[in-house]
Design an enzyme around this catalytic site. Sequence first.
Site, PDB file in Angstrom:
ATOM      1  N   ARG A 137       0.833  -1.212   0.000  1.00 48.45           N
ATOM      2  CA  ARG A 137       0.000   0.000   0.000  1.00 48.45           C
ATOM      3  C   ARG A 137       0.863   1.255   0.000  1.00 48.45           C
ATOM      4  O   ARG A 137       0.563   2.222  -0.701  1.00 48.45           O
ATOM      5  CB  ARG A 137      -0.957   0.010   1.198  1.00 48.45           C
ATOM      6  CG  ARG A 137      -2.030  -1.068   1.123  1.00 48.45           C
ATOM      7  CD  ARG A 137      -2.897  -1.079   2.358  1.00 48.45           C
ATOM      8  NE  ARG A 137      -2.067  -1.299   3.536  1.00 48.45           N
ATOM      9  CZ  ARG A 137      -2.379  -0.929   4.781  1.00 48.45           C
ATOM     10  NH1 ARG A 137      -3.512  -0.292   5.015  1.00 48.45           N
ATOM     11  NH2 ARG A 137      -1.581  -1.180   5.785  1.00 48.45           N
TER      12      ARG A 137
ATOM     13  N   ASN B 144      -6.074  -2.797   2.480  1.00 47.14           N
ATOM     14  CA  ASN B 144      -5.972  -4.243   2.659  1.00 47.14           C
ATOM     15  C   ASN B 144      -7.367  -4.821   2.857  1.00 47.14           C
ATOM     16  O   ASN B 144      -8.143  -4.305   3.659  1.00 47.14           O
ATOM     17  CB  ASN B 144      -5.121  -4.585   3.885  1.00 47.14           C
ATOM     18  CG  ASN B 144      -3.639  -4.478   3.630  1.00 47.14           C
ATOM     19  OD1 ASN B 144      -3.183  -4.426   2.509  1.00 47.14           O
ATOM     20  ND2 ASN B 144      -2.868  -4.443   4.703  1.00 47.14           N
TER      21      ASN B 144
END
Length: 93
Positions: free
Chosen positions: A21, A40
């Site tokens: 990320r 996530n």
Amino acid sequence: MNDDVRLTAWVRGRVQGVGFRWFTRANALEIGGLTGFALNLDDGRVQVVAEGAREKCHGLLDWLRSGDTPGRVDGVTEIWSTPRGGYDTFAIR
């Protein structure tokens, strides 16, 4: 003609716990002009939502599929739609 789009991509593979990320956000900021987030998911995938110019969203999608990402990407599924707005920057969620 409004060239802005919304890209929603689901990235599967070993993409959690590897900085995926963070690097997705860094890449989106480097491309410039993109807003959205990387998140996530409970099933091990990462969801990426990016809004901005079509060519810039394609650039982010190309990077997601490039093999230059952290971890290991086994596949990316994407859908394209109209931007919804509401994002100030590109965030990690």
